[in-house]
Design a protein around this motif. Structure first.
Motif, PDB file in Angstrom:
ATOM      1  N   LEU A 132       0.695  -1.157  -0.294  1.00 35.77           N
ATOM      2  CA  LEU A 132      -0.004   0.039   0.235  1.00 35.77           C
ATOM      3  C   LEU A 132       0.875   1.704   0.449  1.00 35.77           C
ATOM      4  CD1 LEU A 132      -2.373  -1.124   2.636  1.00 35.77           C
ATOM      5  CD2 LEU A 132      -2.754  -1.229  -0.189  1.00 35.77           C
ATOM      6  N   VAL A 133       0.129   2.335  -0.587  1.00 34.00           N
ATOM      7  CA  VAL A 133       1.256   3.261  -0.854  1.00 34.00           C
ATOM      8  C   VAL A 133       0.253   4.768  -0.480  1.00 34.00           C
ATOM      9  CG1 VAL A 133       1.832   5.085  -2.788  1.00 34.00           C
ATOM     10  CG2 VAL A 133       2.573   2.634  -2.722  1.00 34.00           C
ATOM     11  N   THR A 134       1.111   5.650   0.583  1.00 34.07           N
ATOM     12  CA  THR A 134       0.892   6.838   0.598  1.00 34.07           C
ATOM     13  C   THR A 134       2.187   8.269   0.390  1.00 34.07           C
ATOM     14  OG1 THR A 134      -0.923   5.998   1.830  1.00 34.07           O
ATOM     15  CG2 THR A 134      -0.158   8.805   2.066  1.00 34.07           C
ATOM     16  N   GLY A 135       2.326   8.858  -0.670  1.00 32.49           N
ATOM     17  CA  GLY A 135       3.058   9.749  -1.034  1.00 32.49           C
ATOM     18  C   GLY A 135       4.104   8.503  -1.447  1.00 32.49           C
ATOM     19  N   ASP A 136       5.057   9.221  -1.088  1.00 34.98           N
ATOM     20  CA  ASP A 136       6.275   8.537  -1.199  1.00 34.98           C
ATOM     21  C   ASP A 136       6.697   6.889  -0.305  1.00 34.98           C
ATOM     22  OD1 ASP A 136       7.510  10.436  -3.208  1.00 34.98           O
ATOM     23  OD2 ASP A 136       8.358  11.257  -1.845  1.00 34.98           O
ATOM     24  N   LEU A 137       5.048   7.044   0.611  1.00 41.16           N
ATOM     25  CA  LEU A 137       5.827   5.669   1.563  1.00 41.16           C
ATOM     26  C   LEU A 137       5.155   4.356   1.221  1.00 41.16           C
ATOM     27  CD1 LEU A 137       6.950   5.809   4.349  1.00 41.16           C
ATOM     28  CD2 LEU A 137       4.528   6.113   4.893  1.00 41.16           C
ATOM     29  N   VAL A 138       5.507   3.847   0.968  1.00 37.57           N
ATOM     30  CA  VAL A 138       4.745   1.814   0.897  1.00 37.57           C
ATOM     31  C   VAL A 138       5.204   0.462   2.530  1.00 37.57           C
ATOM     32  CG1 VAL A 138       5.131   0.060  -0.098  1.00 37.57           C
ATOM     33  CG2 VAL A 138       6.258   1.826  -1.245  1.00 37.57           C
ATOM     34  N   LYS A 139       3.854   0.908   1.832  1.00 33.48           N
ATOM     35  CA  LYS A 139       4.112  -0.003   3.476  1.00 33.48           C
ATOM     36  C   LYS A 139       3.406  -1.796   3.175  1.00 33.48           C
ATOM     37  CE  LYS A 139       2.664   3.677   6.849  1.00 33.48           C
ATOM     38  NZ  LYS A 139       2.761   3.328   7.967  1.00 33.48           N
ATOM     39  N   VAL A 140       3.218  -2.842   3.877  1.00 33.89           N
ATOM     40  CA  VAL A 140       2.856  -4.279   3.330  1.00 33.89           C
ATOM     41  C   VAL A 140       1.755  -3.956   4.630  1.00 33.89           C
ATOM     42  CG1 VAL A 140       4.350  -6.765   4.126  1.00 33.89           C
ATOM     43  CG2 VAL A 140       5.698  -4.881   3.062  1.00 33.89           C
ATOM     44  N   ALA A 141       0.793  -4.645   3.227  1.00 33.07           N
ATOM     45  CA  ALA A 141      -0.500  -4.952   4.042  1.00 33.07           C
ATOM     46  C   ALA A 141      -0.495  -6.748   3.996  1.00 33.07           C
ATOM     47  CB  ALA A 141      -1.932  -3.959   3.712  1.00 33.07           C
ATOM     48  N   ASP A 142      -1.612  -6.838   4.581  1.00 29.62           N
ATOM     49  CA  ASP A 142      -2.476  -8.197   4.761  1.00 29.62           C
ATOM     50  C   ASP A 142      -1.862  -9.611   5.021  1.00 29.62           C
ATOM     51  OD1 ASP A 142      -4.010 -10.433   4.000  1.00 29.62           O
ATOM     52  OD2 ASP A 142      -3.619 -10.534   1.983  1.00 29.62           O
ATOM     53  N   PHE A 143      -2.017  -9.840   6.167  1.00 29.37           N
ATOM     54  CA  PHE A 143      -1.074 -10.458   6.808  1.00 29.37           C
ATOM     55  C   PHE A 143      -1.781 -12.193   6.990  1.00 29.37           C
ATOM     56  CE2 PHE A 143       2.886  -8.813   7.982  1.00 29.37           C
ATOM     57  CZ  PHE A 143       3.022  -7.471   7.900  1.00 29.37           C
ATOM     58  N   GLY A 144      -2.807 -12.256   6.334  1.00 33.83           N
ATOM     59  CA  GLY A 144      -3.474 -12.982   6.476  1.00 33.83           C
ATOM     60  C   GLY A 144      -3.208 -14.748   6.592  1.00 33.83           C
ATOM     61  N   PHE A 145      -2.055 -13.976   5.486  1.00 31.85           N
ATOM     62  CA  PHE A 145      -1.142 -15.376   5.327  1.00 31.85           C
ATOM     63  C   PHE A 145      -0.056 -16.455   6.354  1.00 31.85           C
ATOM     64  CE2 PHE A 145      -3.612 -16.080   1.191  1.00 31.85           C
ATOM     65  CZ  PHE A 145      -3.992 -17.635   0.933  1.00 31.85           C
ATOM     66  N   VAL A 146       0.256 -15.251   7.408  1.00 29.11           N
ATOM     67  CA  VAL A 146       1.636 -14.748   7.629  1.00 29.11           C
ATOM     68  C   VAL A 146       1.747 -16.061   8.209  1.00 29.11           C
ATOM     69  CG1 VAL A 146       0.677 -14.243   9.850  1.00 29.11           C
ATOM     70  CG2 VAL A 146       3.057 -13.330   9.058  1.00 29.11           C
ATOM     71  N   ARG A 147       3.083 -16.681   8.465  1.00 30.71           N
ATOM     72  CA  ARG A 147       3.459 -17.566   8.845  1.00 30.71           C
ATOM     73  C   ARG A 147       4.692 -17.408   9.777  1.00 30.71           C
ATOM     74  NH1 ARG A 147       1.580 -23.483   8.077  1.00 30.71           N
ATOM     75  NH2 ARG A 147       1.782 -24.312  10.635  1.00 30.71           N
TER      76      ARG A 147
END
Ligand SMILES: Nc1ncnc2c1ncn2[C@@H]1O[C@H](COP(=O)(O)OP(=O)(O)OP(=O)(O)O)[C@@H](O)[C@H]1O
Length: 395
Positions: A132-147
């Motif tokens: 996901l992006v806002t301006g110059d910032l990117v973030k990792v989302a959706d931890f539904g499959f995280v292990r």
């Protein structure tokens, strides 16, 4: 949930639908994910991997979970709201994305992955829609499959979106690990350059076919374990030589292509880890640009602190030539002190190099918080460091 007013539908996923909402108490926009499944106890909710991992993973490039609400047996996750995802960013473009932007995005994502992997988690569904992006910032989302990295294999669940699915997952390995996130990042990076998927398989077999046609077919020499996995499934790899990636990605620099090829290695062992990727020459400029930041301004101080934290997790700090450590010990310890004051967690590696860290802990004068020493920043990240890590590390 009466505090939140739904504004706009953002997207639908396997487990829930996401809405942009306004918190009427503080006028802040949030993203509310309403889970499709019903939850009858609070304990059940707290046991969800998405909740457990996000409570632990607090990082500037991991989307922040602000609140979990269970109401009438329905479960809501309230996240900080981002503007759009990388898939939307690519879809709406007419021309290529400048490499400087791709570099900055990937640099941020590798920091998130490094944090996640070193905290014992891997994502398992890295794809442009989940960045996901806002301006110059990117973030990792959706931890539904995280292990959890140390959870007990066998992993038999069906993970990741096909186009970003690592070969070991395609070949039904039951003990894959964080390297599957690194494979996905290779495919995502290439897509950011060409604005089309690198391996757009229409089925799992076609996915392997597409991979072979780009990176060349594997052999026992480069991936013995994969050949065994394929044999166990009676699968024969189609025969292809490696394609010229600079033709497929004409706007990518040779450094970018080098990193993409390393990430898209057949063998998970040959793929760089996230912390190694951060040391790749492609990112040299990211560290150089840090030097010109004015840390007096609050957001920049935050960025610097993230970088300091990052520096302290670099494996190659341990390999650094002793003379260099001596020369720069003052600057290094100053920077580490900044990290200490920000509650940095990864001091272990650094303590190993120099006893100075402990001495400076908490005693750093206020003005030192504003000094990011260019010498240290630029000398820690160098093509030599990358090559050294690659030759002494996983290869
Ligand atoms: N914090 C956020 N800010 C803005 N948009 C978001 C946010 N979180 C999710 N979205 C949007 O909603 C979409 C669906 O969200 P998400 O992927 O988390 O749901 P999911 O059910 O877990 O999906 P998946 O099927 O990929 O597992 C995303 O692609 C993204 O565009």
């Amino acid at each position: 949930m009466h505090r939140y007013k739904a504004i706009k539908f953002l997207g639908d996923g396997t487990y829930g639908s996401v809405w942009k909402a306004l918190n009427i108490d503080d006028n802040e926009f949030v993203a509310v994910k309403k889970m499709k499944q019903k939850y009858y106890t609070w304990e059940e909710c707290m046991n969800l991997r998405e909740v457990k991992s996000l409570q632990k993973l607090k990082h500037p490039h991991i989307v922040r979970l602000k609140e979990v609400v269970r109401e009438n047996n329905e479960l809501f996750f309230v996240f900080e709201c981002m503007e759009f995802n990388l898939y939307q960013a690519m879809k709406d473009l007419n021309g290529p994305i400048p490499e400087s932007r791709i570099r900055s995005w990937c640099f941020q994502i590798f920091q998130a992955l490094d944090n996640m992997h070193s905290n014992g988690y891997f994502h398992r569904d890295m794809k442009p829609e989940n960045l996901l992006v806002t301006g110059d910032l990117v973030k990792v989302a959706d931890f539904g499959f995280v292990r959890e990295v140390h959870s007990e294999p066998p992993y038999t669940d069906y993970v990741s979106t096909r186009w970003y699915r690592a070969p070991e997952v395609l070949l039904r390995s039951r003990s894959y690990g964080p390297a599957i996130d690194m494979w996905a990042m290779g495919a995502i990076m290439a897509e950011l350059f060409s604005l089309q998927p690198l391996f757009p398989g229409e089925s799992e077999v076609d996915e392997i076919y597409k991979i072979c046609s780009v990176i060349g077919s594997p052999s026992h020499h480069i991936w013995a374990e994969g050949m065994e996995l394929a044999a166990a499934m009676n699968f024969r790899f189609p025969k292809f030589p490696q394609a010229d990636l600079s033709c497929l990605l004409p706007t990518a620099s040779s450094d970018a292509i080098d990193l993409i090829l390393a990430l898209c290695s057949w063998s998970p062992e040959r793929r760089p880890s996230a912390s190694e990727a951060l040391q790749h020459p492609l990112f040299k400029r990211q560290y150089q640009s840090l030097r010109v930041l004015s840390p007096q301004s609050a957001p920049h101080v935050k960025t610097c602190l993230t970088q300091v934290e990052q520096m302290c997790t670099w494996k190659n700090v341990r390999d650094m030539n002793q003379d260099h450590v001596q020369d720069s010990s003052q600057e290094l310890s100053t920077e580490l002190s900044i990290g200490c004051e920000s509650g940095m967690k990864n001091l272990k590696v650094c303590r190993g190099i120099k006893g100075t860290v402990g001495a400076h802990k908490g005693t750093c004068p206020a003005q030192a918080q504003h000094s990011m020493n260019p010498l240290v920043v630029s000398s820690l990240i160098s093509p030599e460091a990358w090559r050294r890590t690659r030759s002494h590390g996983h290869l």
